[in-house]
Design an enzyme around this catalytic site. Structure first.
Site, PDB file in Angstrom:
ATOM      1  NE  ARG A 285      36.465  43.570  46.093  1.00 33.72           N
ATOM      2  CZ  ARG A 285      37.241  43.868  47.117  1.00 33.72           C
ATOM      3  NH1 ARG A 285      37.358  45.086  47.527  1.00 33.72           N
ATOM      4  NH2 ARG A 285      37.900  42.933  47.710  1.00 33.72           N
TER       5      ARG A 285
ATOM      6  CB  SER B 127      42.399  49.435  40.635  1.00 33.18           C
ATOM      7  OG  SER B 127      41.651  48.374  40.065  1.00 33.18           O
ATOM      8  CG  ASP B 128      39.110  47.890  46.322  1.00 32.93           C
ATOM      9  OD1 ASP B 128      38.776  46.737  45.992  1.00 32.93           O
ATOM     10  OD2 ASP B 128      38.831  48.371  47.442  1.00 32.93           O
ATOM     11  CB  CYS B 129      37.136  44.882  42.697  1.00 35.05           C
ATOM     12  SG  CYS B 129      38.437  43.653  42.948  1.00 35.05           S
TER      13      CYS B 129
END
Ligand SMILES: *[C@@H]1O[C@H](CO)[C@@H](O)[C@H](O)[C@H]1NC(C)=O
Ligand SMILES: *[C@@H]1O[C@H](CO)[C@@H](O)[C@H](O)[C@H]1NC(C)=O
Ligand SMILES: *[C@@H]1O[C@H](CO)[C@@H](O)[C@H](O)[C@H]1NC(C)=O
Ligand SMILES: *[C@@H]1O[C@H](CO)[C@@H](O)[C@H](O)[C@H]1NC(C)=O
Ligand SMILES: *[C@@H]1O[C@H](CO)[C@@H](O)[C@H](O)[C@H]1NC(C)=O
Ligand SMILES: *[C@@H]1O[C@H](CO)[C@@H](O)[C@H](O)[C@H]1NC(C)=O
Ligand SMILES: *[C@@H]1O[C@H](CO)[C@@H](O)[C@H](O)[C@H]1NC(C)=O
Ligand SMILES: *[C@@H]1O[C@H](CO)[C@@H](O)[C@H](O)[C@H]1NC(C)=O
Length: 790
Positions: free
Chosen positions: A27, A308-310
């Site tokens: 990401r 959390s998103d990455c």
């Protein structure tokens, strides 16, 4: 035939009276995630699991104790240093307590995917069923299909875990609204309508998590994650980046568009994970916003963990510059209620935040309690997984015949017929003897999955799919989807002159739309349009155009060109897409999919993508977004889709009026209070109505199939207030259902209506109100007016 839906008045009851191959996506470059197989998962052949002897006598391993007790007990045994090591996606092992390491990050958007480090295809399992990308599965508008796909993926996920090839926590579904046609991840979503996205979320999550399979003691087959919370739908447009984007969202848009899928995913789907997004919402990073995060627990009964998103904690400091130091970002998210970080910030800076007194050990304990609860419910601390629930699932439960058939069925049901002049389709094997297929993706099954694709079981390209039906020739026409050269056109024209029928496969792939990549134009890439025109003008008969991809494409030229007889949108149809498309082309399946998004014209690409407003604003030339609000021209509208049949409707029974007086107000036995909008429309606050149940009614519809083929048909019932109310949708989907209809037969379909839910709108303050007066129910061209009064 009787199709049973959960008897929930919000749902529909139907009575039928007559009877990429492996890609690892990082990401963010500064977060190097390696794709090594997790070594500490409980391989069947080489068991390594928590609570294995001699570490099995801790209370947290005792399955007779309540989950809360077990979680608290484990927390009490950990040192502060150990606790901090458990706050990252790659949670460390604690050998002293016999705790295995655990990788929280596995992906399963439309099949087990290789994008997270938790999944590996280099073990006994070499492939998993690759269902169509979500947007195409959504186009089926078939809730039981959505559930079945979720269920199949859940089984395959548990099987992969048992073989040591994945975790049990999957970070799907993506239930953000497909707000802008250029969004590179729109393909992953269930489209632009909040009610549809909510329904998809519920079915997928229930199917995947398999809570119903476990029984009374609670527990889940695998865990699903509602992402990305919230108002996340921009990757990289102009000067805007997802990592630093500040989404400015009005209360009204928040309540009636962005939040409903999350509420349903949690309240009804009972998802065990929520992922906060990269972006800010009205200035505050989602992961650091206590109001947003606590709302899920307080108002929606969320009991899972929040990840959390990455790298979404790192971006708070590095990209948003919202926090002054990394440890401040950590303190912000922990205090807001986030529990675990995909990334390294919590691992790296929690100690410092504690030392500075910004957070306390109790905050960490709260996070761990949420994390352990989910792990406990998944059975991760029950000892040998092979002896537990789902312990027998393994290699033989992945890529099963049943799952592969479901992948074909999902593609068939989703494919949308956009044009079919003079019934060019279906082709008849009796009248044509050869077919030419043209296009760079036509002989390439690796283009059929879209993003978050793992390793498919038996991928079939479009070219391969047609071969069992007819003698087929192939030319690529362009080197790739970018189609920057016309060198291959001559060959394409040549083979199309020699064939009885011609199919051109055009559209998008991940070089055009992907995570991190938004489009700038809605037109076909490069010289694709020229290729289609060259082939169609050379061909003796009208050609068939197949459009591949997620986002809408402005194909106005093809819509009006009589030399292009038929257009099929096949989304990213997954591993069986080639077969499903061929079945439709040759009439073995009657297409019934409907577009889950508005297809805008190219002019829409001048609308600022960073503008989150759904409502139009003529004063600044802003046309609004989605079929509910967009006021401009469309190429194809939301819900559009043809079939090989001709279906007509009649309302059999619908009330003409609804009286609110018998639903006493909550504040007492007295009358409901009416208020007036600025336009002078009377309304009631929905939350003041004591019993919405008393207002519910059924609409009875007769559906007649005049065609000579049976059809699986989607009914979409829309509604709107008949007077114009500022900020109200021009129309809104009330309910939908997919039914079987037999040739030359009628069926009756009953749809349950809940006026509090289906006729209410959200006002400027984000409050649900029910306008009095006339409301219209709309079924294609049919309309019926219902008056709501006191
Ligand atoms: C089991 O795991 C141990 C330690 O991780 C390793 O040394 C051994 O080779 C493995 N055995 C098998 C059969 O995979
Ligand atoms: C597990 O907990 C139950 C209930 O408290 C208790 O009766 C039992 O002895 C415990 N088992 C072990 C092995 O400690
Ligand atoms: C988790 O990943 C980070 C970043 O790759 C690494 O520094 C850390 O050592 C890993 N932790 C464990 C327990 O593997
Ligand atoms: C189609 O693709 C396959 C596999 O990549 C390749 O072997 C074959 O030559 C291609 N066929 C044509 C006609 O290009
Ligand atoms: C055109 O695309 C081909 C591959 O399809 C590539 O090799 C070439 O560099 C591209 N040319 C331009 C000008 O982009
Ligand atoms: C569909 O059937 C109805 C009723 O028979 C008829 O009026 C209408 O023209 C038909 N439409 C098409 C497109 O064939
Ligand atoms: C309400 O509808 C019923 C039939 O559905 C009708 O008998 C009645 O007169 C209507 N009342 C009003 C006030 O329109
Ligand atoms: C909905 O999907 C299910 C599962 O694939 C299928 O069995 C059913 O026939 C579909 N319903 C309709 C009306 O197409």
């Amino acid at each position: 035939m009787f199709q049973k839906w959960p008897w929930n008045w919000n749902a529909i009851i139907i009575t039928l009276i007559f009877l990429k191959l492996l890609t690892i996506f990082n990401r963010k470059s500064h977060f190097p995630i390696t794709s090594t197989a997790p070594s500490s998962h409980p391989f069947k052949s080489n068991q390594s699991f928590s609570c294995a002897p001699p570490h099995h006598s801790y209370p947290f391993c005792n399955t007779s104790l309540p989950i809360k007790t077990r979680a608290q007990s484990l927390i009490s045994l950990l040192t502060l240093h150990e606790k901090i090591q458990l706050l990252a996606n790659n949670a460390s092992s604690i050998p002293r307590l016999g705790l295995s390491s655990y990788e929280w990050w596995s992906e399963s958007l439309h099949g087990i995917a290789a994008n997270g480090p938790g999944v590996s295809f280099s073990g006994p399992i070499r492939a998993a069923t690759s269902f169509p990308q979500v947007l195409l599965t959504t186009a089926s508008f078939n809730k039981s299909l959505w559930f079945s796909v979720g269920r199949a993926i859940g089984f395959e996920g548990r099987a992969m875990y048992n073989e040591g090839q994945s975790g049990l926590t999957f970070w799907a579904p993506n239930i953000n609204i497909f707000r802008d046609p250029r969004w590179g991840r729109g393909q992953e979503t269930s489209g632009e309508d909040p009610m549809v996205a909510s329904a998809y979320a519920v079915e997928y999550v229930k199917g995947l998590q398999g809570e119903d399979l476990v029984g009374g003691d609670g527990g889940f087959m695998v865990s699903a994650c509602c992402k990305h919370y919230t108002a996340y739908d921009l990757e990289n447009w102009g000067d805007f980046r997802s990592f630093s984007f500040n989404a400015m969202v009005s209360k009204q848009d928040m309540e009636d568009t962005y939040q409903p899928p999350f509420q349903s995913c949690i309240e009804e789907g009972r998802a065990t994970c929520l992922m906060c997004s990269y972006n800010r919402v009205n200035g505050v990073p989602s992961c650091a916003d206590p109001d947003l995060l606590q709302r899920a627990r307080r108002d929606w009964g969320f009991k899972g963990y929040i990840t959390s998103d990455c790298d979404a904690v790192a971006v708070i400091y590095e990209d948003h510059k919202y926090a002054k130091a990394p440890e401040d970002a950590v303190a912000d998210v922990i205090k807001a209620g986030m529990d675990i970080n995909c990334g390294t910030y919590l691992f790296g800076y929690t100690q410092l935040a504690l030392e500075q007194g910004q957070i306390q050990e109790e905050d960490i304990n709260r996070a761990l309690s949420n994390l352990f609860s989910v792990q406990l419910l998944l059975g991760l601390f029950n000892g040998d997984p092979s002896s537990g629930h789902f312990g027998k699932l393994g290699k033989e439960d992945v890529c099963t015949l049943e799952h592969k058939k479901l992948a074909i069925d999902a593609a068939r049901q989703g494919i949308v017929l956009l044009k079919n002049d003079k019934n060019l389709l279906p082709l008849k094997q009796t009248t044509i003897t050869s077919l030419a297929i043209i296009g760079p993706s036509a002989n390439d099954s690796s283009q059929l999955g879209g993003d978050y694709t793992g390793v498919p079981c038996n991928p079939i390209s479009l070219f391969e799919g047609l071969q069992p039906y007819i003698k087929t020739t192939y030319a690529s026409g362009c080197g790739d989807t970018r189609c920057n050269s016309s060198d291959g056109f001559a060959e394409a024209v040549q083979i199309s002159r020699e064939a009885d029928a011609v199919v051109v496969v055009a559209g998008l792939d991940l070089s055009q739309e992907d995570e991190g990549r938004d489009r700038t134009s809605l037109l076909l890439p490069g010289k694709q349009m020229d290729l289609i025109s060259a082939v169609s003008s050379a061909s003796e008969r009208p050609i068939i155009l197949i459009l591949l991809g997620g986002g809408p494409i402005d194909v106005s030229f093809a819509k009006v060109n009589p030399q292009i007889g038929s257009i099929l949108w096949i989304g990213y149809p997954g591993e069986a897409g080639g077969q499903a498309a061929a079945e439709i082309i040759f009439g073995d399946f009657n297409p019934g999919g409907r577009l889950p998004i508005t297809w805008y014209p190219e002019s829409f690409s001048s609308v600022p993508m960073n503008d989150m407003s759904l409502r139009p604003d003529p004063s600044r030339g802003y046309p609004g977004r989605t079929y509910r609000f967009y006021t401009g021209e469309v190429v194809y509208e939301f819900g559009y889709g043809l079939t090989y049949s001709n279906i007509t409707y009649k309302f059999i029974s619908v009330p003409d009026n609804i009286t609110l007086s018998n639903t006493a107000s909550k504040s007492g036995p007295s009358k409901l209070t009416t208020h007036k909008t600025l336009d002078g429309i009377d309304y009631i606050h929905v939350n003041e109505i004591a019993s919405c149940n008393l207002l519910k009614f059924e609409v009875q519809i007769s559906v007649f199939n005049h065609g000579d083929m049976d059809a699986s048909h989607v009914i979409m019932l829309f509604g709107r207030a008949s007077t114009s109310i500022r900020g109200a949708p021009q129309k809104t989907l009330i309910e939908f259902t997919r039914v079987h209809t037999e040739s030359l037969n009628a069926i009756q379909v009953n749809i349950g209506i809940d006026p509090c839910k289906h006729f209410s709108i959200v006002n400027d303050d984000g409050v649900k109100i029910l306008p009095l007066g006339n409301h219209l129910l709309m079924l294609e061209r049919l309309e019926h007016s219902i008056s709501i009064g006191l």
